[in-house]
Design a protein around this motif. Structure first.
Motif, PDB file in Angstrom:
ATOM      1  N   ASP A 125       6.040 -15.105  -8.877  1.00  0.00           N
ATOM      2  CA  ASP A 125       6.929 -14.467  -9.946  1.00  0.00           C
ATOM      3  C   ASP A 125       7.057 -12.972  -9.915  1.00  0.00           C
ATOM      4  O   ASP A 125       7.548 -12.315 -10.478  1.00  0.00           O
ATOM      5  N   GLY A 126       6.238 -12.404  -8.870  1.00  0.00           N
ATOM      6  CA  GLY A 126       6.374 -10.927  -8.717  1.00  0.00           C
ATOM      7  C   GLY A 126       5.502  -9.988  -9.644  1.00  0.00           C
ATOM      8  O   GLY A 126       5.837  -8.797  -9.691  1.00  0.00           O
ATOM      9  N   THR A 127       4.633 -10.725 -10.434  1.00  0.00           N
ATOM     10  CA  THR A 127       3.907  -9.950 -11.338  1.00  0.00           C
ATOM     11  C   THR A 127       2.810  -9.362 -10.745  1.00  0.00           C
ATOM     12  O   THR A 127       2.127  -9.579  -9.795  1.00  0.00           O
ATOM     13  N   LEU A 128       2.112  -8.076 -11.052  1.00  0.00           N
ATOM     14  CA  LEU A 128       1.221  -7.442 -10.607  1.00  0.00           C
ATOM     15  C   LEU A 128      -0.086  -8.106 -11.138  1.00  0.00           C
ATOM     16  O   LEU A 128      -0.242  -8.505 -12.197  1.00  0.00           O
ATOM     17  N   VAL A 129      -0.891  -8.245  -9.830  1.00  0.00           N
ATOM     18  CA  VAL A 129      -2.073  -9.226  -9.959  1.00  0.00           C
ATOM     19  C   VAL A 129      -3.281  -8.069 -10.158  1.00  0.00           C
ATOM     20  O   VAL A 129      -4.227  -8.212 -10.786  1.00  0.00           O
ATOM     21  N   ALA A 130      -3.450  -6.945  -9.231  1.00  0.00           N
ATOM     22  CA  ALA A 130      -4.460  -6.055  -9.164  1.00  0.00           C
ATOM     23  C   ALA A 130      -4.146  -4.675  -8.592  1.00  0.00           C
ATOM     24  O   ALA A 130      -3.132  -4.756  -7.721  1.00  0.00           O
ATOM     25  N   HIS A 131      -4.814  -3.814  -8.750  1.00  0.00           N
ATOM     26  CA  HIS A 131      -4.693  -2.445  -8.249  1.00  0.00           C
ATOM     27  C   HIS A 131      -6.069  -2.268  -7.471  1.00  0.00           C
ATOM     28  O   HIS A 131      -7.224  -2.440  -8.124  1.00  0.00           O
ATOM     29  N   VAL A 166     -12.582  -3.837   3.017  1.00  0.00           N
ATOM     30  CA  VAL A 166     -12.493  -5.187   3.232  1.00  0.00           C
ATOM     31  C   VAL A 166     -12.669  -5.524   1.717  1.00  0.00           C
ATOM     32  O   VAL A 166     -13.744  -5.258   1.071  1.00  0.00           O
ATOM     33  N   PHE A 167     -11.603  -6.183   0.930  1.00  0.00           N
ATOM     34  CA  PHE A 167     -11.815  -6.532  -0.426  1.00  0.00           C
ATOM     35  C   PHE A 167     -11.860  -8.144  -0.537  1.00  0.00           C
ATOM     36  O   PHE A 167     -11.064  -8.836   0.046  1.00  0.00           O
ATOM     37  N   ASP A 168     -12.813  -8.352  -1.402  1.00  0.00           N
ATOM     38  CA  ASP A 168     -12.716  -9.967  -1.783  1.00  0.00           C
ATOM     39  C   ASP A 168     -11.845 -10.108  -2.919  1.00  0.00           C
ATOM     40  O   ASP A 168     -11.948  -9.537  -3.983  1.00  0.00           O
ATOM     41  N   LEU A 169     -10.870 -11.058  -2.553  1.00  0.00           N
ATOM     42  CA  LEU A 169      -9.763 -10.983  -3.707  1.00  0.00           C
ATOM     43  C   LEU A 169     -10.032 -11.957  -4.881  1.00  0.00           C
ATOM     44  O   LEU A 169      -9.258 -11.928  -5.928  1.00  0.00           O
ATOM     45  N   ASP A 170     -11.194 -12.697  -5.024  1.00  0.00           N
ATOM     46  CA  ASP A 170     -11.560 -13.578  -6.041  1.00  0.00           C
ATOM     47  C   ASP A 170     -12.243 -12.418  -7.073  1.00  0.00           C
ATOM     48  O   ASP A 170     -12.048 -12.811  -8.130  1.00  0.00           O
ATOM     49  N   SER A 171     -12.783 -11.383  -6.872  1.00  0.00           N
ATOM     50  CA  SER A 171     -13.185 -10.345  -7.603  1.00  0.00           C
ATOM     51  C   SER A 171     -12.611  -9.320  -7.569  1.00  0.00           C
ATOM     52  O   SER A 171     -12.835  -8.121  -8.551  1.00  0.00           O
ATOM     53  N   ASP A 172     -11.788  -8.789  -6.592  1.00  0.00           N
ATOM     54  CA  ASP A 172     -10.918  -7.538  -6.443  1.00  0.00           C
ATOM     55  C   ASP A 172     -11.895  -6.398  -6.304  1.00  0.00           C
ATOM     56  O   ASP A 172     -11.708  -5.145  -6.428  1.00  0.00           O
ATOM     57  N   ALA A 175      -3.724   0.304  -2.849  1.00  0.00           N
ATOM     58  CA  ALA A 175      -3.220  -1.199  -2.669  1.00  0.00           C
ATOM     59  C   ALA A 175      -3.082  -2.051  -3.870  1.00  0.00           C
ATOM     60  O   ALA A 175      -3.790  -1.805  -4.845  1.00  0.00           O
ATOM     61  N   ILE A 176      -2.116  -2.858  -3.854  1.00  0.00           N
ATOM     62  CA  ILE A 176      -1.545  -3.415  -4.866  1.00  0.00           C
ATOM     63  C   ILE A 176      -1.237  -4.892  -4.685  1.00  0.00           C
ATOM     64  O   ILE A 176      -0.469  -5.092  -3.629  1.00  0.00           O
ATOM     65  N   LEU A 177      -1.819  -5.797  -5.209  1.00  0.00           N
ATOM     66  CA  LEU A 177      -1.612  -7.096  -5.100  1.00  0.00           C
ATOM     67  C   LEU A 177      -0.579  -7.618  -6.129  1.00  0.00           C
ATOM     68  O   LEU A 177      -0.644  -7.349  -7.345  1.00  0.00           O
ATOM     69  N   TRP A 178       0.427  -8.377  -5.584  1.00  0.00           N
ATOM     70  CA  TRP A 178       1.465  -9.275  -6.544  1.00  0.00           C
ATOM     71  C   TRP A 178       1.358 -10.523  -6.384  1.00  0.00           C
ATOM     72  O   TRP A 178       1.089 -11.159  -5.366  1.00  0.00           O
ATOM     73  N   GLY A 230       0.891  -1.022  -0.009  1.00  0.00           N
ATOM     74  CA  GLY A 230      -0.007   0.083   0.206  1.00  0.00           C
ATOM     75  C   GLY A 230       0.915   1.173  -0.013  1.00  0.00           C
ATOM     76  O   GLY A 230       1.783   1.203   0.459  1.00  0.00           O
ATOM     77  N   SER A 231       0.206   2.312  -0.500  1.00  0.00           N
ATOM     78  CA  SER A 231       0.913   3.602  -0.518  1.00  0.00           C
ATOM     79  C   SER A 231       0.292   4.922   0.002  1.00  0.00           C
ATOM     80  O   SER A 231      -0.978   4.918   0.034  1.00  0.00           O
TER      81      SER A 231
END
Length: 85
Positions: free
Chosen positions: A22-28, A58-64, A15-18, A9-10
């Motif tokens: 492999d360190g790739t960006l998954v979601a903003h 609270v974020f649901d990470l299946d749907s972001d 918030a950013i998910l990686w 987070g910043s």
């Protein structure tokens, strides 16, 4: 947490998910306020984000998608507690 994702987070209100593999960006995940803290649920399916203004999401990470807002903080025995809305 299930160990498959890393969250950061910043101050830019995001918030950013990686991918932990492999360190790739998954979601903003947009928050609109500085991020103070992050925490995964034990099953890794949700992410709780504490914001600078004392609230959280609270974020649901299946749907972001944000699934719950949190009001706060409320001081309890020297600690802060977020309350679900």
């Amino acid at each position: 947490a299930d160990g498959t994702r890393i969250a950061s987070g910043s101050r830019d209100g995001e918030a950013i998910l990686w991918s932990a593999a492999d360190g790739t960006l998954v979601a903003h995940l947009p928050l609109g306020e500085h991020v103070l803290g992050l925490g995964f649920s034990s099953d890794g399916r949700r992410l709780v984000v504490a914001r600078w203004d004392g609230s959280g999401k609270v974020f649901d990470l299946d749907s972001d998608q944000a699934v719950e807002g949190l009001a706060g903080p409320r001081r309890v025995d020297g600690r802060f507690e977020l309350q679900g809305r």
